[in-house]
Design an enzyme around this catalytic site. Sequence first.
Site: not given
Ligand SMILES: Cc1ncc(COP(=O)(O)O)c(C=O)c1O
Ligand SMILES: N[C@@H](CCCC[NH3+])C(=O)O
Length: 463
Positions: A323, A391, A421
């Site tokens: 992220r 919907c 995400y």
């Molecule tokens: C093992 C692992 N590494 C890295 C990430 C990346 O997380 P973020 O996108 O919050 O940095 C995730 C997701 O939460 C994860 O499960």
């Molecule tokens: N998908 C999630 C977080 C999980 C990241 C993967 N372990 C989000 O949108 O915040």
Amino acid sequence: MSRSAHPAGPRHGDVLPEGHYTPPPTDLNSLDPRVWAHTVERTAEGSVAVGGLDVREIAAEFGTPAYVMDEADFRARCRAWRDAFGPDADVFYAGKAFLSRAVVRWLCEEGLNLDVCSGGELATALAAGMPAERIALHGNNKSADEITRAVEAGVGRIVLDSFQEIARVAHIAQRLGRRQPVQIRVTVGVEAHTHEFIATAHEDQKFGLALAGGQAAEAVRRVLMLDSLELTGIHSHIGSQIFDMAGFEVSARRVVGLLTQIRDEHGIELPEIDLGGGLGIAYTPEDDPREPHEIAKSLGDIVTRECEAAGLAVPRLSVEPGRAIVGPTAFTLYEVGTLKELEGLRTYVSVDGGMSDNIRTALYDAEYSVALVSRSSEAEPMLSRVVGKHCESGDIVVRDAFLPSDLAPGDLLAVPATGAYCRSMASNYNHALRPPVVAVRDGQARTIVRRETEEDLLRLDVG
Ligand SMILES: Cc1ncc(COP(=O)(O)O)c(C=O)c1O
Ligand SMILES: N[C@@H](CCCC[NH3+])C(=O)O
């Protein structure tokens, strides 16, 4: 009914309906750099441009909804992480946040490694030329096929998540005549301050082997007995969208504690530790994320300090931000379709996408901001809820936001910080067509993931 200039105000001091909003910004045309990609700016005509390209041109050429990604910003964030951690550490971009072949090429060029967590992500990484030794494979239930492909490709690291998987990976590696480097994912028992659904280091959940109670130590014993596995380190990931470094510090301390225990029990010092990803970004101007250099310093210091105290050589550190790299680099561009004004409450602004392109609001109660980007406006702020076209009454993109009260069908809105995400969790609910990802750089835009078509949907439906 004609729409008046927002009858309910709202102004500072007004009693507002229940919600998460903060007071209306003094200038609805301003674009807070904390939530927008680096090259986003207002043009002299009042519209918004990214990478030197007007969003009206992007919408005309690529349609809406579309995810618009600032390539220069993506690359700059990769470099910031790389430079902050330096040559003695590795930055693995977490592909689950958003992955495409173009992204893989950018990562290769900027010197990052890649964390994948499925066969699909692995295939994308390899197809785009990421060297296998720079790939880490994750997952709490990797299939035999995924493991086989990863071992065959020669991935640099498989992160083991369960006792069954230790035996499974060992067996596959042995059959293929390989010695597979592995890390063990441990749950360190930290309660990360984030949404319950995205916290991953407390013990009562599906990921990893618990430090408490000795599961992790037992996993180490089992791996060390298997010739086809090379144990290189310990992995911990505490959750996602975290601002407070305290959780990472506890995690680092406990992981180093396990390294010490391993040294004392087995007489070996493991050369690597990975502290995962999870660093938060600003979705609204109220969020205050840490910069990569602060994060690198804080993690580096604690690992060094703990290792020195334990008399251990400092292991090679790696991190897995997803992220924090891609999130801020993109916004979702929507066109306003309908408006429904509820006197004294709010105005529902319906756009041409919704929970199919951004499930995070419905799933995590996530907060986003939004701006009118096809023009500027001096109209009064209007308390709004940006909703999609599905919907489902929970189909909300931005729960509480202020938009100008002269907003009209055909206006373009952009929701910033949707690089992570959103496309990767997009769905075809109501047979929605997943939007394209358009990368913009130096005045040029190109599709890096194309828009789905109805033919794509019909091709899957084999009758
Ligand atoms: C093992 C692992 N590494 C890295 C990430 C990346 O997380 P973020 O996108 O919050 O940095 C995730 C997701 O939460 C994860 O499960
Ligand atoms: N998908 C999630 C977080 C999980 C990241 C993967 N372990 C989000 O949108 O915040």
